[in-house]
Design a protein around this motif. Structure first.
Motif, mmCIF file in Angstrom:
data_model
loop_
_atom_site.group_PDB
_atom_site.id
_atom_site.type_symbol
_atom_site.label_atom_id
_atom_site.label_comp_id
_atom_site.label_asym_id
_atom_site.label_seq_id
_atom_site.Cartn_x
_atom_site.Cartn_y
_atom_site.Cartn_z
ATOM 1 N N GLU A 133 57.201 79.832 -40.886
ATOM 2 C CA GLU A 133 56.204 80.547 -39.400
ATOM 3 C C GLU A 133 57.402 81.355 -38.523
ATOM 4 O O GLU A 133 58.004 82.594 -38.211
ATOM 5 C CB GLU A 133 54.928 81.011 -39.428
ATOM 6 C CG GLU A 133 54.007 81.921 -40.032
ATOM 7 C CD GLU A 133 53.820 82.353 -38.186
ATOM 8 O OE1 GLU A 133 52.820 81.371 -37.078
ATOM 9 O OE2 GLU A 133 54.351 83.410 -37.214
ATOM 10 N N ARG A 137 59.812 83.700 -37.771
ATOM 11 C CA ARG A 137 59.753 85.283 -36.256
ATOM 12 C C ARG A 137 60.682 84.952 -35.725
ATOM 13 O O ARG A 137 61.305 86.609 -35.696
ATOM 14 C CB ARG A 137 58.386 84.683 -35.486
ATOM 15 C CG ARG A 137 57.631 85.878 -34.846
ATOM 16 C CD ARG A 137 56.072 85.468 -34.698
ATOM 17 N NE ARG A 137 55.962 83.669 -34.589
ATOM 18 C CZ ARG A 137 55.025 82.775 -34.144
ATOM 19 N NH1 ARG A 137 56.402 83.339 -31.997
ATOM 20 N NH2 ARG A 137 55.294 81.648 -34.667
ATOM 21 N N SER A 141 63.278 89.039 -34.879
ATOM 22 C CA SER A 141 63.902 89.898 -34.089
ATOM 23 C C SER A 141 65.000 89.901 -33.652
ATOM 24 O O SER A 141 65.428 90.883 -33.368
ATOM 25 C CB SER A 141 62.877 88.690 -33.000
ATOM 26 O OG SER A 141 64.115 87.461 -33.053
#
Lengths: 280, 331, 285
Positions: A133, A137, A141
């Motif tokens: 996770e 993430r 970004s």
């Protein structure tokens, strides 16, 4: 008043000449700069080869010790960081981005591996789900995703994609400072703009301070807040980026600006190609 | 109308490898037609894996397996002497190389012998072409260097004693001492500092004007093309996608790739936001069907996915390979 | 993996020949498990019989069937060579990687040690070792001793690769990802070092077998366990060549030559395949 994020004070780096030579090479000769905490900015260091900009970057990253002068990160002198725990804590906050993304990754290993290791060691995560996770993430970004990158080797990605992965890896530990050494000089021109935009985006959205090292004045103009021009180890001019580049004061800075070729076709071919007199 | 110095037609050159059970065909140069006239600088632009390096290797006949020419021809015309570079005998090639056709490489250390003085490199490359006895030959070389604003005592130096910029100037002097009709320059200033680069480019410009040679100048740096090239060709994924006078290509690019490329270039003094191009250049071993740019093209339609667009003349001296080229801007 | 081996077999004649030779030798050595005679028994068959249908390789002057005896001998020799190779690789890797990566004082100290071992004259030391150990001499001990003497050249090779790897940027990426030194050495650097290890293993096996045969022929090892060298030793003791018992010398030599050539061909043909650069080229980089 809180300690500045980064304080470089009169830093010097010399290299001994070798067994038979008495000559010393002075790579960096008394450079100072200061980044305030809580006010993330993009600080650009501009210089040609031999200017010492890469050596300065490596000193800030703690990869090379200083010969004189101090570097303080969040109040701590880099020279006092000893032992694995202290080094890890430092590296969590300060991460590098290298020039050649194809060299920054081991060509024989998958790229997601580095992201997972960083999540495990730097962000202190242990459960596989958490690691996946956090990686996803970080990749999102920078405009990618774990699904796209999963299981790929470096040569299966383009230079632009790979550099983004490198940036994502650097972001996993949520650092306060990124030191990017010529991050776009080896990337194709059509992919450069998106990486440069990404750096600006990171400053605005994630509040990361960035030291951007380059020889390319045009991209420097595009994203810098402040700028420092180096020549043969010394700082030549510094200040607000737009002011310095619109109106350089020092003869060397002026020479640099004049030497930059703009992507505009002159009325008479070759009109701008007049050789420059040397500047001492 | 004189014949062009270089005429490339229908050129296809692929890398075919078969090792350890893996077969690959990389179509690095796929059906290229171009001509270069006398006394002009033709800029060839393209990013990594565009095939431009393979193209110049093929044009110079510096071909080694696994690279092979599968179709097309490369014909030079040196003041009336026609040479098909791939059909020429080794003796003929050896007589042409350096006298009529020379090269400027990216790394000067790829050319200059590091363990001998610079003078020896001149002797190695040029002595037999100039055909003068040694003292007269060296005098010729010295006056050539002086004309290029280089101190003649650079001949006595070893390459490592000279700076990078100086070495590159020497390489240019070396490539032009026999006054060739055609010079291939492969990224000669890419590794140099900005200040030095300008000087070297000025030197190339000056020598071209003086000798009247044609130069095929290959670089990915569009600013260099803008300031140096007379005509400009853009390569993408092994194909030539646009070609025209430099001013025309920059002012009114027709192919979407060119348009995007030029729009994304940063300029000193301009902080307006720039848009990057999505996606990445295709893998030349498995190029997309039809137009190779269609996966990244904002104007792609069904025909772009199916058929390869041919090179079409859109304006005087300006052609592009696109089914939906940009319209001519209103003047 | 399987596909590449098949491809190598089909297209690379050196590799195919090497594999064929080694397969024959290894297959022969496996026959030792089916031998009707224990290896050290003597006078179980009529002595000095030349090769014939009953005894494909003839018999020795000590009344042993050379065919079965040889299968034991080659098995022991091969095992010996393998053990020495494995042990010395481990040593070479440890010392080479640590010296190359650490640099500084650690590197200097280890390399001084290394250079000492390179110049040690092997043969006299091993002979001395035999004379000191004599009754306690065993194959295990000899293997250990030779492993301790055989790592030095290759440790230096590994060290140079490790040194160049240390300055590459992906090592720094690894450091900034929080990898420990051990993790970097094993996961990042080892794949680059393994090709050297593999090709030097072949050479090392050849070297150790060669040295073992030399020592055994001269009688400086445990002569009661059959190996190729010991076989030749006994043949010399019974002056086989003079007595016309040529097969006692011929077949052991033939087998050991086959082993050498097979290993050499394998090393040479695998080299090109394992080289990381060609590997990258193949995988589409």
């Amino acid at each position: 008043m809180s300690a500045p994020l980064l304080e470089v004070s009169d830093v010097v780096r010399t290299y001994a000449g070798g067994v038979f030579s008495r000559r010393k090479t002075i790579a960096v000769d008394g450079v100072s700069l200061r980044l305030e905490a809580g006010r993330p900015e993009i600080f650009t260091i501009v210089g040609e080869s031999g200017s010492g900009k890469t050596t300065l970057a490596r000193m800030i990253l703690g990869m090379v010790p200083t010969s004189a002068g101090t570097i303080r990160f969040q109040g701590t002198d880099l020279a006092t960081i000893r032992g694995r725990r202290a080094r890890l804590a430092f590296m969590k906050q300060v991460q590098p981005i290298f020039q050649n993304p194809f060299e920054a990754f081991n060509p024989m290993k998958r790229v997601d591996r580095y992201l997972f290791v960083t999540a495990r060691r730097m962000a202190g995560l242990s459960a596989d789900a958490e690691i996946a996770e956090a990686t996803d993430r970080a990749l999102k970004s920078v405009g990618l995703s774990l699904a796209e990158i999963s299981g790929r080797f470096p040569h299966e990605l383009s230079g632009g994609q790979l550099q983004r992965v490198a940036i994502a890896r650097a972001l996993i530990s949520k650092p306060a400072l990124l030191v990017a050494d010529e991050p776009v000089s080896m990337i194709d021109a059509s992919l450069r703009a998106s990486i440069v935009n990404l750096l600006r985006d990171l400053r605005d959205r994630l509040g990361v301070a960035i030291i951007y090292i380059t020889h390319d004045l045009a991209t420097a103009y595009y994203i810098s807040d402040r700028i420092l021009i180096m020549r043969q180890g010394s700082a030549v001019e510094s200040g607000d980026a737009r002011s310095v580049l619109d109106n350089p004061q020092h003869p060397y800075s002026q020479l640099l600006k004049r030497s930059v070729l703009s992507p505009d076709v002159p009325a008479v071919a070759g009109a701008r190609l007049r050789p420059e007199p040397e500047v001492s | 109308m004189s014949e062009p110095v270089l005429a490339v037609s229908g050129l296809r050159a692929y890398y075919r490898t078969s090792a350890f059970g893996v077969e690959r065909e990389v179509r690095a140069v796929d059906d290229i037609d171009l001509t270069i006239e006398a006394n002009e600088i033709y800029g060839l632009a393209g990013e990594s894996s565009s095939g431009k390096t393979t193209l110049i290797k093929t044009i110079a006949n510096a071909i080694q397996p696994p690279l092979q020419v599968f179709a097309g021809s490369v014909v030079f015309n040196f003041h009336g002497q026609r040479v098909d570079i791939h059909a020429a005998a080794p003796r003929e090639l050896s007589a042409i190389r350096w006298k009529h056709l020379s090269y400027i490489m990216q790394g000067s250390m790829n050319v200059l012998n590091p363990v001998r003085r610079v003078r020896h490199s001149f002797v190695d490359f040029a002595f037999r072409h100039i055909g003068q006895p040694m003292p007269a030959f060296l005098a010729t070389v010295r006056s050539h260097l002086q004309r290029l604003h280089l101190a003649p005592d650079v001949l006595e130096a070893f390459p490592h004693q000279l700076s990078g910029g100086m070495r590159q100037r020497v390489t240019i002097a070396l490539a032009t001492v026999c006054r060739p009709e055609f010079i291939i320059a492969d990224e000669p200033t890419t590794a140099l500092d900005v200040v030095v680069q300008k000087g070297v480019l000025a030197m190339i410009h000056e020598i071209q004007r003086e000798l009247g040679s044609s130069i095929l100048f290959v670089t990915h740096d569009m600013s260099v093309h803008a300031n140096l090239a007379d005509r400009l060709g853009i390569m993408y994924a092994g194909r030539l996608v646009e070609e025209g006078r430099t001013a025309d290509v920059f002012r009114a690019p027709r192919h979407p790739y060119t348009a995007h490329l030029i729009a994304s270039l940063p300029r000193l003094g301009d902080s307006a936001p720039k848009q990057g191009l999505e996606g990445a250049p295709p893998n030349l071993a498995q190029p997309p069907p039809g137009c190779r740019f269609h996966p990244r093209c904002p104007r792609a339609t069904e025909i772009c996915r199916r058929e390869t667009p041919p090179m079409a003349w859109l304006a005087d001296g300006h052609r592009a390979a696109c089914f939906h080229p940009a319209a001519e801007p209103a003047t | 993996m399987g596909r590449t081996i098949l491809h190598l077999l089909r297209h690379n004649r050196q590799f195919a020949t090497g594999v064929a030779l080694l397969a024959m030798v290894a297959g022969f050595s496996c026959l030792s498990f089916f031998s009707p005679y224990p290896p050290n028994d003597s006078f179980v068959v009529p002595p000095d019989v030349p090769p014939s249908w009953d005894f494909p390789m003839g018999t020795t002057s000590r009344g042993q069937d050379l065919f079965w005896l040889l299968s034991f001998a080659i098995r022991n020799t091969l095992l010996f060579g393998l053990v020495v190779a494995v042990l010395s690789r481990i040593l070479a890797l440890l010392i080479g990687l640590v010296a190359g990566y650490s640099g500084g004082l650690v590197d200097r100290a280890l390399m001084s040690l290394n250079d000492t071992f390179i110049v040690i004259p092997l043969f006299p030391i091993l002979v001395l070792f035999y004379f000191v150990m004599r009754e306690h001499m065993s194959w295990g001990l000899l293997a250990l001793m030779m492993a301790c003497l055989g790592w030095a050249y290759d440790a230096r090779l590994i060290r140079s690769v490790a040194m160049s790897l240390r300055t590459r940027e992906f090592t720094e990426t690894g450091i900034f990802s929080g990898m420990s030194t051990r993790q970097i050495l094993v996961e990042e650097h080892l794949p680059y070092v393994l090709p050297i290890v593999f090709s030097t293993t072949m050479n090392n096996i050849n070297w150790s077998i060669g040295l073992e045969v030399t020592l055994s022929v001269l009688g400086f090892t445990d002569i009661n366990t059959p190996t190729i060298g010991v076989l030749i030793y006994w043949a010399n003791q019974h002056t086989a060549l003079v007595a016309g018992i040529w097969w006692w010398i011929f077949f052991p030599v033939l087998l050991v030559v086959m082993t050498f050539i097979g290993l050499f061909l394998l090393a040479v043909s695998m080299n090109e395949y394992i080289d990381p650069r060609s590997r990258l080229g193949r995988s589409g980089g």
